[in-house]
Write an enzyme that holds these catalytic residues in place. Structure first.
Site, PDB file in Angstrom:
ATOM      1  N   THR A  18       0.836  -1.212   0.000  1.00  0.00           N
ATOM      2  CA  THR A  18       0.000   0.000   0.000  1.00  0.00           C
ATOM      3  C   THR A  18       0.866   1.256   0.000  1.00  0.00           C
ATOM      4  O   THR A  18       0.734   2.123  -0.869  1.00  0.00           O
ATOM      5  CB  THR A  18      -0.910  -0.019   1.259  1.00  0.00           C
ATOM      6  OG1 THR A  18      -1.623  -1.240   1.266  1.00  0.00           O
ATOM      7  CG2 THR A  18      -1.872   1.144   1.267  1.00  0.00           C
ATOM      8  N   VAL A  19       1.768   1.358   0.966  1.00  0.00           N
ATOM      9  CA  VAL A  19       2.563   2.586   1.104  1.00  0.00           C
ATOM     10  C   VAL A  19       3.636   2.665   0.016  1.00  0.00           C
ATOM     11  O   VAL A  19       3.815   3.709  -0.634  1.00  0.00           O
ATOM     12  CB  VAL A  19       3.207   2.665   2.515  1.00  0.00           C
ATOM     13  CG1 VAL A  19       4.012   3.945   2.654  1.00  0.00           C
ATOM     14  CG2 VAL A  19       2.138   2.579   3.608  1.00  0.00           C
ATOM     15  N   LYS A 110       6.060   2.021  12.828  1.00  0.00           N
ATOM     16  CA  LYS A 110       5.962   2.462  14.231  1.00  0.00           C
ATOM     17  C   LYS A 110       6.282   1.355  15.219  1.00  0.00           C
ATOM     18  O   LYS A 110       6.872   1.587  16.281  1.00  0.00           O
ATOM     19  CB  LYS A 110       4.588   3.061  14.531  1.00  0.00           C
ATOM     20  CG  LYS A 110       3.398   2.173  14.156  1.00  0.00           C
ATOM     21  CD  LYS A 110       2.699   2.639  12.911  1.00  0.00           C
ATOM     22  CE  LYS A 110       1.690   1.609  12.447  1.00  0.00           C
ATOM     23  NZ  LYS A 110       0.927   1.992  11.293  1.00  0.00           N
ATOM     24  N   VAL A 137       3.828   8.122  12.556  1.00  0.00           N
ATOM     25  CA  VAL A 137       2.768   8.609  13.463  1.00  0.00           C
ATOM     26  C   VAL A 137       1.802   9.517  12.703  1.00  0.00           C
ATOM     27  O   VAL A 137       2.211  10.482  12.068  1.00  0.00           O
ATOM     28  CB  VAL A 137       3.354   9.403  14.657  1.00  0.00           C
ATOM     29  CG1 VAL A 137       2.234   9.844  15.601  1.00  0.00           C
ATOM     30  CG2 VAL A 137       4.404   8.605  15.399  1.00  0.00           C
ATOM     31  N   GLY A 139       0.039   9.329  10.012  1.00  0.00           N
ATOM     32  CA  GLY A 139       0.018   9.362   8.544  1.00  0.00           C
ATOM     33  C   GLY A 139       0.443  10.690   7.958  1.00  0.00           C
ATOM     34  O   GLY A 139       1.595  11.094   8.063  1.00  0.00           O
ATOM     35  N   ILE A 141      -0.247  13.756   8.742  1.00  0.00           N
ATOM     36  CA  ILE A 141      -0.064  14.937   9.601  1.00  0.00           C
ATOM     37  C   ILE A 141       1.433  15.083   9.919  1.00  0.00           C
ATOM     38  O   ILE A 141       2.042  14.140  10.425  1.00  0.00           O
ATOM     39  CB  ILE A 141      -0.829  14.789  10.945  1.00  0.00           C
ATOM     40  CG1 ILE A 141      -2.320  14.549  10.707  1.00  0.00           C
ATOM     41  CG2 ILE A 141      -0.597  15.996  11.838  1.00  0.00           C
ATOM     42  CD1 ILE A 141      -3.116  14.302  11.992  1.00  0.00           C
ATOM     43  N   GLU A 195      -5.792  -3.809  10.622  1.00  0.00           N
ATOM     44  CA  GLU A 195      -4.510  -4.469  10.353  1.00  0.00           C
ATOM     45  C   GLU A 195      -4.700  -5.992  10.397  1.00  0.00           C
ATOM     46  O   GLU A 195      -5.596  -6.490  11.092  1.00  0.00           O
ATOM     47  CB  GLU A 195      -3.486  -4.089  11.429  1.00  0.00           C
ATOM     48  CG  GLU A 195      -3.287  -2.608  11.581  1.00  0.00           C
ATOM     49  CD  GLU A 195      -1.926  -2.122  11.129  1.00  0.00           C
ATOM     50  OE1 GLU A 195      -1.108  -2.930  10.665  1.00  0.00           O
ATOM     51  OE2 GLU A 195      -1.702  -0.899  11.231  1.00  0.00           O
ATOM     52  N   ASP A 206      -1.292  -0.271  18.309  1.00  0.00           N
ATOM     53  CA  ASP A 206      -0.797   0.617  17.251  1.00  0.00           C
ATOM     54  C   ASP A 206      -0.714   2.058  17.784  1.00  0.00           C
ATOM     55  O   ASP A 206       0.303   2.745  17.600  1.00  0.00           O
ATOM     56  CB  ASP A 206      -1.742   0.530  16.036  1.00  0.00           C
ATOM     57  CG  ASP A 206      -1.450   1.581  14.998  1.00  0.00           C
ATOM     58  OD1 ASP A 206      -0.475   1.416  14.256  1.00  0.00           O
ATOM     59  OD2 ASP A 206      -2.190   2.590  14.935  1.00  0.00           O
ATOM     60  N   LYS A 210       2.710   4.525  18.491  1.00  0.00           N
ATOM     61  CA  LYS A 210       2.821   5.918  18.033  1.00  0.00           C
ATOM     62  C   LYS A 210       3.027   6.857  19.231  1.00  0.00           C
ATOM     63  O   LYS A 210       3.776   7.836  19.155  1.00  0.00           O
ATOM     64  CB  LYS A 210       1.561   6.306  17.258  1.00  0.00           C
ATOM     65  CG  LYS A 210       1.406   5.523  15.950  1.00  0.00           C
ATOM     66  CD  LYS A 210       0.010   5.671  15.368  1.00  0.00           C
ATOM     67  CE  LYS A 210      -0.150   4.927  14.059  1.00  0.00           C
ATOM     68  NZ  LYS A 210      -1.557   4.832  13.614  1.00  0.00           N
TER      69      LYS A 210
HETATM   70  P1  NAP Z   1       1.667  -3.933   2.929  1.00  0.00           P
HETATM   71  O1  NAP Z   1       0.652  -3.390   1.984  1.00  0.00           O
HETATM   72  O2  NAP Z   1       1.417  -5.235   3.580  1.00  0.00           O
HETATM   73  O3  NAP Z   1       3.038  -4.017   2.122  1.00  0.00           O
HETATM   74  C1  NAP Z   1       4.166  -4.681   2.603  1.00  0.00           C
HETATM   75  C2  NAP Z   1       5.169  -4.800   1.462  1.00  0.00           C
HETATM   76  O4  NAP Z   1       6.338  -5.420   1.973  1.00  0.00           O
HETATM   77  C3  NAP Z   1       4.669  -5.663   0.302  1.00  0.00           C
HETATM   78  O5  NAP Z   1       5.081  -5.123  -0.914  1.00  0.00           O
HETATM   79  C4  NAP Z   1       5.355  -7.012   0.533  1.00  0.00           C
HETATM   80  O6  NAP Z   1       5.629  -7.715  -0.646  1.00  0.00           O
HETATM   81  C5  NAP Z   1       6.662  -6.541   1.155  1.00  0.00           C
HETATM   82  N1  NAP Z   1       7.236  -7.588   1.999  1.00  0.00           N
HETATM   83  C6  NAP Z   1       6.705  -8.125   3.109  1.00  0.00           C
HETATM   84  N2  NAP Z   1       7.519  -9.087   3.605  1.00  0.00           N
HETATM   85  C7  NAP Z   1       8.558  -9.141   2.772  1.00  0.00           C
HETATM   86  C8  NAP Z   1       9.727  -9.935   2.710  1.00  0.00           C
HETATM   87  N3  NAP Z   1       9.967 -10.865   3.630  1.00  0.00           N
HETATM   88  N4  NAP Z   1      10.603  -9.737   1.718  1.00  0.00           N
HETATM   89  C9  NAP Z   1      10.363  -8.784   0.774  1.00  0.00           C
HETATM   90  N5  NAP Z   1       9.296  -7.997   0.764  1.00  0.00           N
HETATM   91  C10 NAP Z   1       8.396  -8.175   1.746  1.00  0.00           C
HETATM   92  O7  NAP Z   1       1.975  -2.899   4.113  1.00  0.00           O
HETATM   93  P2  NAP Z   1       1.717  -1.330   4.106  1.00  0.00           P
HETATM   94  O8  NAP Z   1       0.308  -1.059   4.527  1.00  0.00           O
HETATM   95  O9  NAP Z   1       2.233  -0.712   2.876  1.00  0.00           O
HETATM   96  O10 NAP Z   1       2.610  -0.889   5.372  1.00  0.00           O
HETATM   97  C11 NAP Z   1       4.006  -0.776   5.281  1.00  0.00           C
HETATM   98  C12 NAP Z   1       4.547  -0.098   6.549  1.00  0.00           C
HETATM   99  O11 NAP Z   1       3.986   1.196   6.671  1.00  0.00           O
HETATM  100  C13 NAP Z   1       4.192  -0.823   7.863  1.00  0.00           C
HETATM  101  O12 NAP Z   1       5.248  -0.675   8.769  1.00  0.00           O
HETATM  102  C14 NAP Z   1       2.962  -0.071   8.341  1.00  0.00           C
HETATM  103  O13 NAP Z   1       2.793  -0.149   9.732  1.00  0.00           O
HETATM  104  C15 NAP Z   1       3.328   1.332   7.926  1.00  0.00           C
HETATM  105  N6  NAP Z   1       2.200   2.228   7.761  1.00  0.00           N
HETATM  106  C16 NAP Z   1       1.162   1.863   6.975  1.00  0.00           C
HETATM  107  C17 NAP Z   1       0.110   2.732   6.812  1.00  0.00           C
HETATM  108  C18 NAP Z   1      -1.069   2.385   5.936  1.00  0.00           C
HETATM  109  O14 NAP Z   1      -2.018   3.158   5.904  1.00  0.00           O
HETATM  110  N7  NAP Z   1      -1.033   1.279   5.216  1.00  0.00           N
HETATM  111  C19 NAP Z   1       0.101   3.983   7.467  1.00  0.00           C
HETATM  112  C20 NAP Z   1       1.215   4.333   8.256  1.00  0.00           C
HETATM  113  C21 NAP Z   1       2.242   3.454   8.393  1.00  0.00           C
HETATM  114  P3  NAP Z   1       4.434  -8.267  -1.606  1.00  0.00           P
HETATM  115  O15 NAP Z   1       3.784  -7.052  -2.166  1.00  0.00           O
HETATM  116  O16 NAP Z   1       5.116  -9.068  -2.652  1.00  0.00           O
HETATM  117  O17 NAP Z   1       3.542  -9.067  -0.709  1.00  0.00           O
HETATM  118  N1  HSE Z   2      -3.836   0.790  11.570  1.00  0.00           N
HETATM  119  C1  HSE Z   2      -3.403   2.155  11.562  1.00  0.00           C
HETATM  120  C2  HSE Z   2      -4.609   3.038  11.864  1.00  0.00           C
HETATM  121  C3  HSE Z   2      -2.775   2.484  10.243  1.00  0.00           C
HETATM  122  O1  HSE Z   2      -5.747   2.575  11.768  1.00  0.00           O
HETATM  123  O2  HSE Z   2      -4.422   4.199  12.240  1.00  0.00           O
HETATM  124  C4  HSE Z   2      -2.020   3.784  10.221  1.00  0.00           C
HETATM  125  O3  HSE Z   2      -0.926   3.787  11.063  1.00  0.00           O
END
Ligand code: NAP
Ligand code: HSE
Length: 441
Positions: A18-19, A110, A137, A139, A141, A195, A206, A210
């Protein structure tokens, strides 16, 4: 025509989910603009994923991809590693290796920072490099920058906020639509908000991660989760939400960091709380996040915005990438400024005071109300209001009380006594009331 001598900054993305895909998409779209600002060139050199065959929403040349994040962490050509994979095992090894090889790290993780921040920041310092973490923390902001830079002159007696978008979405819809927790959680799951490890959102972890990061930034101390009361929203009922409304409050999952500047203590918690409708945070709904920061010089400022999702999070990561690249182009030698305050103690429960909401099911008999108030009085807890509502069970009644400001210790002791009282039919449910005038004795 003179040759382009601008420095090339190579970026490796560990994670294209996603990110990561948001970062790829917006970096590609705004590359020229960023480069003009940075005074250098940017290149998305490598990206690590788990599954090479997965169809992605961005087009990534196959030669850029690897399935081994260590390839990127150890690649001497990479300048900035963006850790956008999540988790705390492989992510830790990758981040360590990147820092040890002098790379700048940008992370949205985080959980990783909360568990290993102390080690990772020390490692960055040892290796004369930097960690950026705006996306970790709230997103989109820019709260990390606000605390570290915009408000650097201040000490922070109080920081509180809504740091988990998923819980805010669930509570908002329960309140708005009068539906129960389970029904709304199901919708949140379908929308992809919750999550994979649901406890992170629903049990408050979570938001606690943060909170620990904000406390470190604001006060220079990593607060262990063992020293932080953390509760989620699973026990908040529709009835609590309606009762809170009757009393002039909304229920929010509230993170608090209270610093007593005189006694040099700090107290952090994440708990559902009654927020007065007059407070700005009461109207921050759905997946939005908000943070209120009180600085001793500046007073209160409040930041509201999208706390999660692809675009807000990518915006935060890219602001870090731009900062990191600018520092590399200009060969900035020093690390990022962080406060250091190892001596700061955790405030004792006796010193943390606030009003409470108590919901308790009792026998509907003469003398019960006075017995309940006697227990509270023994712990010096003064009742502010009492409401008796009918119980679904014959012979029982429900008391809903609010108290004047009292200490966390007194309330915990009173709850222990309630548990052994024969009038009390169910474990009482308590919520804090967000009244920060009286937070510390
Ligand atoms: P996600 O959609 O699950 O993406 C994770 C990525 O990491 C995927 O591309 C996955 O590969 C790759 N990956 C996972 N394990 C791996 C491994 N062993 N080797 C190589 N690649 C690997 O997660 P996300 O939502 O983008 O979140 C990423 C980070 O940002 C997390 O720490 C999360 O807490 C943080 N975050 C997320 C958000 C949000 O809104 N989503 C907001 C703030 C912070 P594949 O694509 O091939 O599966
Ligand atoms: N699970 C988190 C939330 C994602 O709902 O705020 C963003 O850090």
């Amino acid at each position: 025509m003179s040759a382009d001598t601008r420095k090339l900054i190579r970026i490796g993305l560990v994670g294209l989910g996603t990110v990561g895909q948001g970062v790829w998409k917006h970096l590609m779209a705004h590359k020229n603009e960023f480069e003009a600002r940075i005074g250098g060139h940017l290149e998305l050199t490598r990206a690590a994923v788990r599954d090479l065959e997965l169809k992605r929403e961005v087009e990534v040349p196959p030669q850029v991809l690897t399935t081994d994040p260590m390839d990127i962490a150890l690649d001497p050509d990479i300048d900035i590693l963006c850790e956008l994979m999540g988790g705390t095992d492989l992510a830790l090894r990758v981040t360590r290796a990147a820092l040890q090889t002098g790379k700048t790290v940008v992370t949205a993780n985080k959980a990783l920072l909360c568990e290993h921040g102390s080690e990772l920041f020390a490692l960055a310092e040892e290796n004369h490099t930097r960690i950026y973490y705006e996306a970790s923390v709230a997103g989109g902001i820019p709260i990390i920058k606000a605390l570290r830079e915009g408000l650097a002159a201040n000490q922070f007696p109080l920081i509180y906020g809504i740091l988990n978008g998923t819980c805010n979405y669930i509570l908002t819809r329960m309140q708005r639509e009068g539906k129960g927790f389970e029904e709304i959680v199901d919708d949140a799951r379908k929308l992809g908000y919750v999550e994979a490890d649901e406890a992170l959102d629903l049990d408050g972890w979570d938001a606690a991660h943060k909170t620990a990061i904000l406390a470190f930034l604001a006060h220079g101390k990593w607060i262990s989760l063992n020293d932080m009361p953390v509760e989620g929203i699973r026990d908040v009922t529709l009835e609590d939400i309606r009762l809170a409304e009757r009393l002039g409050y909304k229920i929010k999952l509230l993170a608090e960091i209270i610093r007593d500047l005189k006694r040099d203590t700090v107290f952090a918690s994440v708990q559902p709380a009654l927020v007065p409708e007059s407070m700005v945070l009461a109207s921050v709904d759905d997946v939005f996040n908000a943070v209120s920061v009180t600085g001793d010089i500046v007073g209160e400022s409040v930041y509201i915005g999208r706390g999660a999702g692809q675009d807000p999070t990518a915006s935060a990561v890219l602001s870090d990438v731009v900062d990191a690249a600018t520092a590399l182009v200009n060969e900035a030698k020093n690390g990022l400024y962080h406060r250091k305050q190892k001596e700061l103690q955790i405030a004792p429960l006796e010193a943390v005071c606030r009003p409470f909401y108590i919901r308790v099911v009792v026998k509907d008999e003469p003398g019960v109300l006075s017995e309940v108030s006697a227990i509270l009085a023994r712990h010096s807890i003064s009742i502010e209001s009492v409401l008796q509502t009918p119980s679904k069970v014959k012979g029982l009644a429900q008391l809903v009380m609010t108290t004047h400001s009292t200490s966390e210790r007194s309330m915990r002791d009173a709850l222990l006594e309630f548990e052994h009282d024969s009038c009390i039919q169910e474990k009482p449910f308590i919520l804090r009331i967000a009244d920060f005038e009286q937070s510390l004795n």
